[in-house]
Structures are given as structure tokens and as C-alpha cells.
Enzyme design. Structure first.
Site, PDB file in Angstrom:
ATOM      1  N   GLU A   1      18.060  42.710 -39.562  1.00 30.31           N
ATOM      2  CA  GLU A   1      17.495  41.367 -39.374  1.00 30.31           C
ATOM      3  C   GLU A   1      15.976  41.348 -39.574  1.00 30.31           C
ATOM      4  O   GLU A   1      15.421  40.424 -40.191  1.00 30.31           O
ATOM      5  CB  GLU A   1      17.823  40.855 -37.961  1.00 30.31           C
ATOM      6  CG  GLU A   1      17.323  39.459 -37.665  1.00 30.31           C
ATOM      7  CD  GLU A   1      18.011  38.411 -38.525  1.00 30.31           C
ATOM      8  OE1 GLU A   1      19.192  38.154 -38.299  1.00 30.31           O
ATOM      9  OE2 GLU A   1      17.357  37.862 -39.432  1.00 30.31           O
TER      10      GLU A   1
ATOM     11  N   LYS B   1      12.999  41.263 -50.165  1.00 27.43           N
ATOM     12  CA  LYS B   1      13.676  40.375 -49.206  1.00 27.43           C
ATOM     13  C   LYS B   1      14.629  39.422 -49.924  1.00 27.43           C
ATOM     14  O   LYS B   1      15.744  39.163 -49.452  1.00 27.43           O
ATOM     15  CB  LYS B   1      12.628  39.591 -48.411  1.00 27.43           C
ATOM     16  CG  LYS B   1      11.730  40.495 -47.574  1.00 27.43           C
ATOM     17  CD  LYS B   1      10.522  39.727 -47.065  1.00 27.43           C
ATOM     18  CE  LYS B   1       9.542  40.625 -46.363  1.00 27.43           C
ATOM     19  NZ  LYS B   1       8.245  39.977 -46.108  1.00 27.43           N
TER      20      LYS B   1
END
Ligand SMILES: NC(=O)c1ccc[n+]([C@@H]2O[C@H](COP(=O)([O-])OP(=O)(O)OC[C@H]3O[C@@H](n4cnc5c(N)ncnc54)[C@H](OP(=O)(O)O)[C@@H]3O)[C@@H](O)[C@H]2O)c1
Length: 435
Positions: A131, A207
């Protein structure tokens, strides 16, 4: 209360120290929510004697971090070292091979080796959670992989690098140029001494590749992210964009379409002109934001701190709480074997409006040459601004134009027609308008 979840921390820098502080300060409520206590048993970093402003005396210390993976008093290895390969990867492989769960904040490692690590985790029945690797404290992975799990995601995009967003916001509010603001950001610690990964878009590309795999159920493909950074943006571009009703943001954007029986994944990190009325235009400073467009949820916007010890530790510990609860979906929502292969989408047919900036010799005929190239390539110009007074012939003049909507391939053709022209003092800058 059930058995304690025992964790080992590798890396005691910004994020590692944040995790220790967070588990110390919120330990009671974390144990309540996790259904059992979460406790650190062992740690590792480079320098055992370094003053970190935290007490690590009650944890076992390992000089060699990979030894953490073999300890019997460790259930979860938390990798907070960084780097796509090297010791972080060696530790991740060993931990998963030993059947330990893995939590990491390391986007570079997951972008490059996520499929291998995910497969290893699945084969060992271990969890792999990351996360904190995407947009720091924002629960984007959980939001997308769980909260929006019922949707077909049409498009995912966002501001994924706080350093770039800080630099662009500062350029916007102060009118200063890129190099000047970058130097200040480095002095203030907002940008790394070597800022290449940030300003050239590589960090955002790491990302984006994770978000794309999760959103579209496709195999991770970091190498296919088309990446352009912000280092060529001038104060004048920001001013021109503003005059047109836009701000400039480094955007990571991905979508996926089925064509000719196969999936075509579009992944791009590049500076975009964002309309001032768009929610991403108001995301300033080092803040990150992720937008997911689901076919039933509609537009979802996740916004928050993309870095920093507190927000990043919050995301790391959220993963630990999930593991303690036994909530461990596959790393990319689907088992790795079910992720679909995709081909990189050809951007040539994508329809966009574009901002084009030229630095041209201040002499007659130059504008005619540019507009002829546009016409020959089939690009239709909506507006054009020439900046600066006619002066010394050697001083280049800035010409900015915005095109009508059209295929990206046409703009590329126009740039090819102009390539090498003695009228141009610099390679033209092309930025798309976020639609
Ligand atoms: N900082 C953030 O806001 C942020 C946000 C999101 C994700 N992340 C990710 O989180 C991870 C950690 O980032 P960070 O900012 O906490 O980094 P950091 O402050 O540089 O800390 C790195 C830690 O790893 C240790 N380390 C480095 N190389 C090592 C080696 N070869 N052997 C043993 N230990 C080694 C260092 O040891 P010493 O302390 O002894 O030197 C240090 O404790 C990275 O993957 C980063 O991308 C960071």
C-alpha cells in the site's frame, strides 16, 4: 485476544522510524482493530549505532537483513530499505520463500519484480502487500483493489510524485523557473540530491505500472510506461497555460482497451495541461491524488500526503492490520497466473488537444514554416501566442499554440516535419490537455 503478529523491520530510515513511532503511539487501538497485538521482534539497517530518535533497544538486531527472513520469531517481514534490486530484493525473495508475509513500501522493487514476488507469495500461501508504495498515505491500492472491486475501471490517472507537484506549484505561484525552484526544493529536503527519478517521471511511472495492473487485471509492465519528466517546462509555459485556463501537472495516466482480440494497455507519465476547474488542478504542493473512473462508481478521487514518515507509516501499518485480520487478497487483486498479457497501446490514434511550444529564431518566415508543417500533417491550430518583443535577431522568441482536438499521430508528424529546422532554437515541447 489471538496470538501476537510478530514483525521484523528492515530499514529504519524515514519510513521505518515512522512505523516504530506509530506502532508505539497507537498500539492499543491497532491491536483492537487488528484483533491481536502487532509487535516488532527484530530490526536491521546499515548502522547499528546511528541515533534515530527512537528506542530500538528491545528489538533483536541483525547486521545482515536477509537473516530476518529465517528467524522463527518473525511472521511478517517489512522491507523499508528501497532500491529495485540489491538487498531489498534479496530480503523479499528470502522472506516469501520462507513462507513469511511481506510488506513493502518499495515501488521500484514491485514495479520491476512484482510478478515474480507475487507468484512466489502465492505459491507459499504468503501475503505480499505494498500500500505504501503508491501515493504514500493514500489508500489507493486498497481503494482500487477492494473498494472499487465491483467496477470495470475505465481509466486511472493522478498526481503520483510529490516532488514534481511541489516544483510545478511553486513555479506557478512564484513565476520562477524550473532550475531555481528545484535548487530550493533540494535545499529544503523536498527533493533528493539526485532528483532524476522524480523529475524525469520514473518514480511516478513505477507507481502507475502498479495501479494499471491492479485496475485492469493486466500483467505489470513498467517498461511499457511512456515517460516524460518536467525538466523542460519553463515559467513561460506555466504562464501561457494559466492564460488559457490551465495549470501544468505531471500526470500518470493509464487505460486499457480490447482490440483485435487482445488487450492494449496505455500507460503514460507526462506533464499535462489540466483545466483549472478539474479537481487535480487544486492539488498543490507535495500532495498526491489518484482518480479512478469505475463504470458503476463513477469518478473516485483519493487525495492526501504522498510521502513523509507519518502518512507512509500509516499505509504500512494498514497492511499489517490486514494481515493480522487474515484479509489478504492476491497482490494484484487477481492471482498472477490470471493477469492478462497486454500489448502497449499505439498512442497515435488517441485524440487530444495539445499545447506546443517553440523557441524560434526572430526572423520573417518562421511562423509560416511552423504553420505549414501543421497544415501538411493535418493539425488544426486553435490559438497561437508569440511572446516577447522583436529585438536582437539572435534572441529566440517563444511561440506557443494550442491545437484543436485531433490524433496524437498528426502532431508527431508535424514535429517530424520540423525536426532539424534551422528556424528552431530548441526541440519543440509538446504537452497534452487533460480531457
Ligand atoms: N520517505 C517517504 O516518504 C516514502 C514514501 C513512500 C515510499 N517510500 C519508500 O520506502 C522505502 C524507504 O524509504 P525511506 O525514505 O525510509 O528511506 P531512508 O530514509 O533512506 O531509509 C533507508 C533505510 O534502509 C537502510 N539501508 C539502506 N541500504 C541498506 C543496506 N544496504 N543494508 C542495510 N540497510 C540498508 C538504511 O540504514 P541506515 O539508517 O543505517 O543508513 C535506512 O535505515 C523506499 O523504498 C521508498 O521508496 C518512502
Amino acid at each position: 485476544m489471538a496470538e501476537t503478529l510478530r514483525i521484523a523491520l528492515a530499514g529504519l530510515g524515514t519510513v521505518g522510524a515512522g512505523v516504530i513511532r506509530l506502532l508505539g503511539e497507537n498500539g492499543g487501538l491497532i491491536a483492537q482493530r487488528a484483533g491481536r497485538p502487532i509487535e516488532i521482534t527484530a530490526v536491521s539497517a546499515r548502522d547499528r549505532t546511528k541515533d534515530r530518535g527512537i528506542d530500538i533497544s528491545s528489538y533483536a538486531w541483525e547486521d545482515d537483513m536477509t537473516v530476518l527472513a529465517a528467524r522463527e520469531d518473525v511472521d511478517v517481514v517489512v522491507e523499508l530499505v528501497g532500491g529495485s534490486d540489491g538487498p531489498a530484493l534479496a530480503l523479499a525473495r528470502k522472506a516469501l520463500a520462507a513462507g513469511k508475509d511481506l510488506v513493502t513500501a518499495n515501488k521500484a522493487m514491485v514495479a520491476h519484480h512484482g510478478l515474480e514476488l507475487g507468484e512466489l507469495a502465492e505459491s507459499q500461501g504468503a501475503a505480499m502487500r505494498y500500500e505504501a508504495a503508491v501515493a504514500g498515505g493514500i489508500p489507493a491500492i486498497k481503494g482500487l483493489g477492494e473498494g472499487a472491486a465491483a467496477n470495470r475501471i475505465e481509466r486511472i490517472y493522478g498526481i503520483l510524485n510529490g516532488t514534481c507537484n511541489y516544483i510545478l506549484s511553486e513555479m506557478e505561484s512564484t513565476g520562477r523557473d524550473f532550475a531555481d525552484v528545484l535548487g530550493e526544493a533540494q535545499a529544503l529536503g523536498y527533493a533528493e540530491a539526485d532528483p532524476t527519478f522524480d523529475i524525469e517521471g520514473v518514480d511516478a511511472a513505477h507507481k502507475l505500472s502498479l495501479l494499471a495492473a491492479l485496475a485492469f487485471g493486466t500483467r505489470l509492465d513498467f517498461d511499457a510506461v511512456a515517460t516524460t519528466g518536467i525538466s523542460r517546462i519553463r515559467a513561460a509555459d506555466i504562464a501561457q497555460a494559466r492564460a488559457l485556463g490551465y495549470v501544468i501537472r505531471l500526470i500518470g495516466l493509464a487505460d486499457c482497451e480490447n482490440a483485435d482480440g487482445s488487450r492494449h494497455l496505455f500507460q503514460r507519465v507526462a506533464p499535462y495541461l489540466v483545466p483549472v476547474s478539474h479537481p487535480l488542478a487544486g492539488v498543490g504542493g507535495a500532495t498526491n491524488a489518484v482518480v479512478a473512473e469505475g463504470n458503476y462508481s463513477g469518478r473516485l478521487l483519493f487525495e492526501g500526503a504522498g510521502a513523509g514518515d507519518g502518512p507512509t507509516a500509516s499505509a504500512v501499518v494498514a497492511d499489517l492490520i490486514d494481515i493480522a485480520r487474515g484479509n489478504v487478497p492476491p497482490p494484484f487483486s487477481l492471482p498472477v497466473s490470471q493477469l492478462e498479457a497486454s500489448a502497449p497501446a499505439d498512442p497515435g490514434n488517441r485524440r487530444n488537444r495539445a499545447y506546443l511550444r517553440f523557441l524560434v529564431a526572430d526572423r520573417p518566415g518562421v511562423l509560416a514554416e511552423i504553420t505549414a508543417a501543421m497544415r501538411d500533417a493535418g493539425v488544426s491550430i486553435e490559438s497561437m501566442i508569440q511572446q516577447g518583443q522583436p529585438g536582437d535577431e539572435d534572441d529566440p522568441v517563444l511561440v506557443a499554440m494550442v491545437t484543436h482536438e485531433g490524433p496524437e499521430g498528426a502532431v508527431e508528424r508535424a514535429m517530424e516535419l520540423l525536426a532539424g529546422s534551422p528556424s528552431l532554437a530548441d526541440e519543440p515541447l509538446v504537452m497534452r490537455l487533460l480531457g
